[in-house]
Enzyme design. Structure first.
Site, short mmCIF file in Angstrom:
data_model
loop_
_atom_site.label_atom_id
_atom_site.label_comp_id
_atom_site.label_asym_id
_atom_site.label_seq_id
_atom_site.Cartn_x
_atom_site.Cartn_y
_atom_site.Cartn_z
N CYS A 228 4.31 -7.91 -34.09
CA CYS A 228 5.37 -7.42 -33.21
C CYS A 228 6.31 -6.47 -33.97
CB CYS A 228 6.18 -8.59 -32.63
SG CYS A 228 7.49 -7.96 -31.56
N ARG B 132 -3.26 -6.50 -23.33
CA ARG B 132 -2.85 -7.69 -22.56
C ARG B 132 -3.53 -7.67 -21.20
NH1 ARG B 132 3.38 -7.58 -22.06
NH2 ARG B 132 3.41 -8.44 -24.16
N ARG C 92 4.72 -7.31 -13.67
CA ARG C 92 3.83 -7.87 -14.71
C ARG C 92 2.91 -8.96 -14.14
NH1 ARG C 92 5.84 -6.85 -19.90
NH2 ARG C 92 6.96 -4.87 -19.87
N CYS D 291 7.30 -17.27 -29.94
CA CYS D 291 6.70 -15.98 -29.60
C CYS D 291 5.83 -15.53 -30.77
CB CYS D 291 7.79 -14.95 -29.33
SG CYS D 291 8.66 -14.47 -30.83
N CYS E 14 10.89 -13.55 -25.86
CA CYS E 14 9.53 -13.72 -25.33
C CYS E 14 9.06 -15.17 -25.31
CB CYS E 14 8.56 -12.87 -26.14
SG CYS E 14 9.03 -11.13 -26.19
N LYS F 15 9.29 -9.08 -13.21
CA LYS F 15 8.48 -10.30 -13.39
C LYS F 15 8.57 -11.22 -12.18
CE LYS F 15 8.61 -10.04 -18.36
NZ LYS F 15 8.99 -10.64 -19.64
N LYS G 58 10.67 -3.32 -16.64
CA LYS G 58 9.69 -4.36 -16.34
C LYS G 58 10.19 -5.25 -15.20
CE LYS G 58 9.75 -6.05 -20.55
NZ LYS G 58 9.68 -6.92 -21.75
#
Ligand code: SRM
Ligand code: SF4
Length: 575
Positions: free
Chosen positions: A444, A84, A154, A438, A488, A220, A218
């Site tokens: 996934c 990514r 992120r 997603c 997601c 964001k 994470k």
């Protein structure tokens, strides 16, 4: 008390999770990744490295469609890596695109480029022996993948607004600055992936902002330019909502603590809207951003990863306590929030003109998948555009792409290529443009149900229902599907959100709104797509008959009591 227990503001949260050990022992994220890459016995990366590569923007995956068949043949799963990119605000130049396009063919099994809900792209299906080649190639065009996964800040989002080009320019610059401010400084990435020289052992490495164990989870960040909420602020830990005066950016309202993930059956997890902390002048942006990040770094739960995100920290310590700590660390107070309103979210597909006099073409890319499809050579079309386009491209948070900054004399040429390659297609309905899924199967590992592969035909069925109930063609419902409750595809901010439960089965959520400021609540649990369509048939029929003028589907379901409104997510979501 064990020294390995985490205590925050006098509260014992418990022993540190294994994820914390792993980070602490990783030698600033190097681990033994280099040795693993050289091991030809397996296509996988093993042990702690499985997690450590995520800090460098990669995931180990396998093709789930063929997993059982390979097991039968006593083969290990077909391990591949997903990569990514870090692309603040989704901006990528045509020259960069040409490289990205070429290496998708050369180094990936699927040959596709997947635009994501966080304004960047992913490569799926890279075999281990090719992974360094990919990093070196991306690096040669100025793209890295640092911090796009794991417990990092992120990819930073920014409204991909083609209209307000001047404010966009400033906001974009802030997105870049914020992204760079929170990057790790240790040189592990360059050493492992780009074969940079090892640093001298006399140099002491440290991460002044992130610390040696990075963030608890994470993190964001977004910059949103009202009235567009295309970045979906309520999905994010930290949001800067642009406030303008006379067309100039003067500061931001700061929203903290949004997030959408939950776990089926675990009510200690829930989607949550971000809280408005107040206004800050533009020059204080980095100071306040750092204060929020470091407060979460120090107070976030490092014992239980399921409750580690900022949204849970806020609810655990209290919003006022968290906010006061941020002010203390930033060395200033939040001012009263400035008025603003979000009115819409989708991308305005087609041409629009910026105040810079240039033209902006927003292309609808179904589920963000750029691939040459029968009759729709999207990938080739993008290459042709990149060959002649003089401006830049902007990936949107809705998995679409904007050809940005087109001079008047190039408009026709750009449009011709877009039409010829199926990138511009007037027959695409408003419903399809406002539907998103997603990735889910086959790549996934967490998918419980289909999403990307399921959505196109499901949208066709929903289009049929809108037609059956005689709704005007411009009418639509914000519809999102995720293959599991991680969210997601941001179903937890949709008017109709489907959340995967098992193959072919979903929870049906209703009650989000068009501007993305309301969380939808579960209406029916664990039902099949046929049952969902039957429910929607009835509900869309009622909406068509009884709605007030211009009333969105989500607002209608709340006003008429079909579903209860979620005000305080922790309390109302499961009530
Ligand atoms: Fe995500 C994990 C794909 C946006 C919440 N997400 C994953 C993984 C990496 C699965 C895994 O951990 O092994 C998925 C890889 C699938 C694949 O094959 O590509 C995955 N997430 C995606 C993308 C590609 C979906 C898409 O179709 O575009 C998005 C990539 C964004 C990016 O470029 O960085 C993506 N993920 C999101 C969003 C939406 C957003 O950020 O706007 C969310 C919900 C917002 C939030 O964070 O609350 C999201 N993803 C998660 C979670 C749950 C996190 C949590 O709070 O518990 C996981 C699982 C985890 O982290 O443990 C996850
Ligand atoms: Fe995978 Fe679940 Fe995210 Fe979909 S929502 S990409 S199934 S983790």
């Amino acid at each position: 008390m064990s020294t390995k227990e985490q205590v925050v503001l006098g509260e014992v949260l418990g022993p540190l999770s294994d994820g914390e050990r792993l980070k602490a022992e990783s030698n600033f994220l190097r681990g033994t990744i280099a040795e693993d890459l050289a091991n030809p016995i397996t296509g996988a990366v093993t042990g702690d490295n499985f997690t450590l590569i995520r800090f460098h923007g990669m995931y180990l995956q396998d093709d789930r469609d063929i997993r059982a068949e390979r097991a039968k043949q006593k083969l290990e799963p077909l391990h591949t890596l997903m990569v990514r990119a870090r692309l603040p605000a989704g901006v990528i130049t045509p020259t960069q695109w040409l490289g990205v396009d070429k290496w998708a063919d050369e180094h990936t099994l699927y040959g596709s480029i997947r635009l994501t809900t966080r304004q960047t792209f992913q490569y799926h299906g890279i075999l281990k022996p090719n992974i360094k080649k990919v990093h070196k190639a991306l690096s040669s065009i100025g793209i890295d993948t640092i911090g796009t996964a794991a417990d990092m800040n992120r990819n930073v989002l920014c409204t991909a607004n083609p209209y307000q080009s001047e404010v966009h320019k400033e906001a974009y610059a802030w997105a870049q600055k914020i992204s760079e401010h929170f990057l790790p400084h240790a040189s592990g990435y360059a050493e492992v992936w780009l074969d940079a020289d090892k640093i001298e052992s006399t140099v002491k490495e440290e991460e002044q902002i992130l610390g040696s164990t990075y963030l608890p989870r994470k993190f964001k960040t977004t910059i949103a330019i009202p009235p567009l909420n295309d970045v979906d602020v309520h999905a994010n830990d930290l949001n800067f909502v642009a406030i303008q005066e006379d067309g100039k950016l003067i500061g931001f309202n700061v929203l903290v603590g949004g997030g959408l993930a939950m776990t089926h059956g675990d009510t200690s997890t829930y989607p949550r809207r971000a809280d408005d902390f107040g206004f800050i002048p533009v020059e204080k942006t980095l100071a306040f951003a750092q204060a929020v990040v470091t407060t979460q770094r120090d107070w976030g739960n490092r014992s239980n990863r399921k409750n580690a995100k900022t949204k849970y920290t806020l609810d655990r310590v209290g919003i006022d306590v968290f906010k006061a700590e941020v002010e203390k660390r930033a060395g200033g107070e939040f001012e009263v929030s400035r008025p603003y309103e979000f009115t819409e979210r989708g991308d305005r597909i087609g041409w629009s003109e910026g105040i810079d006099g240039k033209h902006y073409l927003s292309l609808f890319i179904e589920n963000g998948r750029i691939l040459d499809l029968p009759g729709k050579p999207l990938k080739t079309g993008m290459t042709e555009l990149a060959k002649i386009h003089k401006g830049d491209f902007r990936i949107t948070a809705n998995q679409n792409l904007i050809v940005a900054g087109v001079p008047s004399d190039q408009k026709m040429a750009i449009e011709k290529i877009a039409v010829e390659h199926g990138l511009m297609d007037e027959s695409v309905s408003e419903q399809r443009k406002n539907s998103m899924a997603c990735v889910a199967f086959p790549t996934c590992p967490l998918a419980m149900a289909e999403a990307e592969r399921f959505l196109p035909s499901f949208v066709t069925d929903v289009e049929g229902l809108l037609q059956k109930h005689q709704l005007p063609t411009e009418e639509n419902i914000i519809l999102r599907v995720t293959g599991c409750p991680n969210g997601c595809g941001r179903s937890m901010l949709a008017e109709v959100g489907l959340v995967g439960k098992a193959p072919g089965r979903y929870n049906l959520h209703l009650g989000g709104n068009r501007s993305g400021t309301r969380i939808p609540k579960m209406y029916k649990e664990n039902i099949t797509d046929k049952q969902i369509l039957s429910e929607l048939d009835d509900l869309i029929g009622q909406w068509s008959r009884d709605r007030e003028s211009n009333e969105g589907f989500g607002d209608f379901t709340i006003r008429t009591g079909i579903i209860d409104e979620v005000f305080v997510s922790k309390r109302d979501f499961y009530a």
